[in-house]
Design a protein around this motif. Sequence first.
Motif, short mmCIF file in Angstrom:
data_model
loop_
_atom_site.label_atom_id
_atom_site.label_comp_id
_atom_site.label_asym_id
_atom_site.label_seq_id
_atom_site.Cartn_x
_atom_site.Cartn_y
_atom_site.Cartn_z
N LEU A 46 53.29 81.95 -39.79
CA LEU A 46 52.36 82.39 -40.84
C LEU A 46 53.00 82.32 -42.21
O LEU A 46 52.33 81.98 -43.20
N SER A 47 54.29 82.60 -42.30
CA SER A 47 54.99 82.53 -43.57
C SER A 47 54.97 81.10 -44.12
O SER A 47 54.72 80.88 -45.31
N VAL A 48 55.19 80.13 -43.24
CA VAL A 48 55.18 78.72 -43.65
C VAL A 48 53.78 78.28 -44.05
O VAL A 48 53.57 77.65 -45.10
N LEU A 49 52.79 78.62 -43.23
CA LEU A 49 51.43 78.15 -43.49
C LEU A 49 50.79 78.85 -44.68
O LEU A 49 50.02 78.23 -45.43
N ASN A 50 51.09 80.13 -44.86
CA ASN A 50 50.51 80.86 -45.99
C ASN A 50 50.94 80.27 -47.33
O ASN A 50 50.20 80.33 -48.32
N LYS A 51 52.13 79.66 -47.36
CA LYS A 51 52.62 79.05 -48.60
C LYS A 51 51.78 77.85 -49.01
O LYS A 51 51.78 77.45 -50.18
N ILE A 52 51.07 77.25 -48.06
CA ILE A 52 50.22 76.09 -48.39
C ILE A 52 48.73 76.43 -48.20
O ILE A 52 47.90 75.56 -47.97
N ASN A 53 48.43 77.74 -48.26
CA ASN A 53 47.05 78.23 -48.23
C ASN A 53 46.32 78.00 -46.90
O ASN A 53 45.10 77.83 -46.87
N LEU A 54 47.08 77.98 -45.81
CA LEU A 54 46.48 77.99 -44.48
C LEU A 54 46.67 79.38 -43.91
O LEU A 54 47.71 80.01 -44.11
N ASP A 55 45.66 79.88 -43.18
CA ASP A 55 45.69 81.27 -42.74
C ASP A 55 45.87 81.40 -41.22
O ASP A 55 46.15 80.42 -40.52
N THR A 56 45.69 82.61 -40.72
CA THR A 56 45.90 82.90 -39.30
C THR A 56 44.97 82.08 -38.42
O THR A 56 45.37 81.55 -37.37
N ASN A 57 43.72 81.98 -38.82
CA ASN A 57 42.76 81.18 -38.05
C ASN A 57 43.18 79.71 -38.00
O ASN A 57 43.08 79.05 -36.96
N ASP A 58 43.65 79.20 -39.13
CA ASP A 58 44.11 77.81 -39.18
C ASP A 58 45.30 77.60 -38.25
O ASP A 58 45.40 76.58 -37.57
N LEU A 59 46.22 78.56 -38.23
CA LEU A 59 47.40 78.45 -37.37
C LEU A 59 47.00 78.28 -35.91
O LEU A 59 47.45 77.34 -35.24
N VAL A 60 46.18 79.18 -35.42
CA VAL A 60 45.80 79.13 -34.00
C VAL A 60 44.95 77.89 -33.71
O VAL A 60 45.12 77.23 -32.69
N THR A 61 44.08 77.56 -34.63
CA THR A 61 43.19 76.42 -34.44
C THR A 61 43.95 75.10 -34.41
O THR A 61 43.78 74.30 -33.49
N LEU A 62 44.79 74.87 -35.40
CA LEU A 62 45.51 73.60 -35.49
C LEU A 62 46.55 73.46 -34.38
O LEU A 62 46.85 72.35 -33.94
N SER A 63 47.07 74.58 -33.89
CA SER A 63 48.00 74.53 -32.76
C SER A 63 47.31 73.99 -31.52
O SER A 63 47.97 73.49 -30.60
N GLY A 64 45.98 74.06 -31.50
CA GLY A 64 45.21 73.53 -30.38
C GLY A 64 45.36 72.03 -30.21
O GLY A 64 44.98 71.48 -29.18
N GLN A 138 53.35 80.14 -27.17
CA GLN A 138 53.15 81.35 -26.37
C GLN A 138 53.11 82.62 -27.21
O GLN A 138 52.40 83.57 -26.88
N ASP A 139 53.85 82.63 -28.31
CA ASP A 139 53.88 83.84 -29.13
C ASP A 139 52.53 84.15 -29.76
O ASP A 139 52.27 85.29 -30.14
N MET A 140 51.66 83.15 -29.84
CA MET A 140 50.33 83.40 -30.41
C MET A 140 49.48 84.27 -29.49
O MET A 140 48.54 84.93 -29.94
N TYR A 141 49.80 84.28 -28.19
CA TYR A 141 49.09 85.17 -27.28
C TYR A 141 49.78 86.52 -27.19
O TYR A 141 49.16 87.52 -26.84
N SER A 142 51.04 86.57 -27.52
CA SER A 142 51.79 87.83 -27.48
C SER A 142 51.56 88.66 -28.74
O SER A 142 51.58 89.89 -28.69
N ASP A 143 51.34 87.98 -29.86
CA ASP A 143 51.21 88.66 -31.15
C ASP A 143 49.78 89.17 -31.35
O ASP A 143 48.82 88.43 -31.17
N SER A 144 49.67 90.42 -31.76
CA SER A 144 48.34 91.04 -31.92
C SER A 144 47.52 90.39 -33.03
O SER A 144 46.29 90.48 -33.03
#
Length: 212
Positions: A46-64, A138-144
């Motif tokens: 999230l720290s890396v993606l937030n710097k380029i204006n991508l958010d939590t939804n983008d992280l999980v989605t693009l990891s797909g 895997q951490d995306m399912y572990s993290d709340s």
Amino acid sequence: MQSLSSQSGGPDYKVPLGRRDSLTFASQNVTGDSLPAPTSNVTTLLSVLNKINLDTNDLVTLSGGHTIGLAHCTSFTNRLYPTQDTNMDKTFANNLKLTCPAANTTNTTVNDIRSPNAFDNKYYVDLMNRQGLFTSDQDMYSDSRTRSIVTSFAVNQSLFFERFAYSMVKMGQLSVLTGSQGEIRANCSARNAGDNYLWSVIEELEEGSVAF
């Protein structure tokens, strides 16, 4: 426009036209420094993606996008050796050890054990079963902060497809070059001969110099 994902069963989505290419190439080091490692946890991602204006939804989605493709053993053997990650399904881990008998093995395996050649939502099902390959998966399912999004995509493929198309277009609009910046290439795989070659068919249409 047909997307690359649609060729493997994923969604079609329209790609905005007109983005210019940079006049310089990113080096391997620069590219590597901009990409989070597969050993990263959600906080780092999230720290890396937030710097380029991508958010939590983008992280999980693009990891797909890991629903297809291969991974080198060295990208995930930190979860197998010297001790097994307790957040990894034991049978899954034992099978991976057959492919990767040592930490520095150069073998490869599929990202998604359920449907490795199909672009679908099974990657998220993998995560719910503790069968994600990378720590960053895997951490995306572990993290709340990300767990509920993973679950929603695992049970609703249409929702994943809709969000994937949105996030891909959003990512394609980051750091757009404007004005005199960049170039429109005559050949997509090579730089133009001159540095200021900014011709486009749209510009010529507007000038009335292109006939059909």
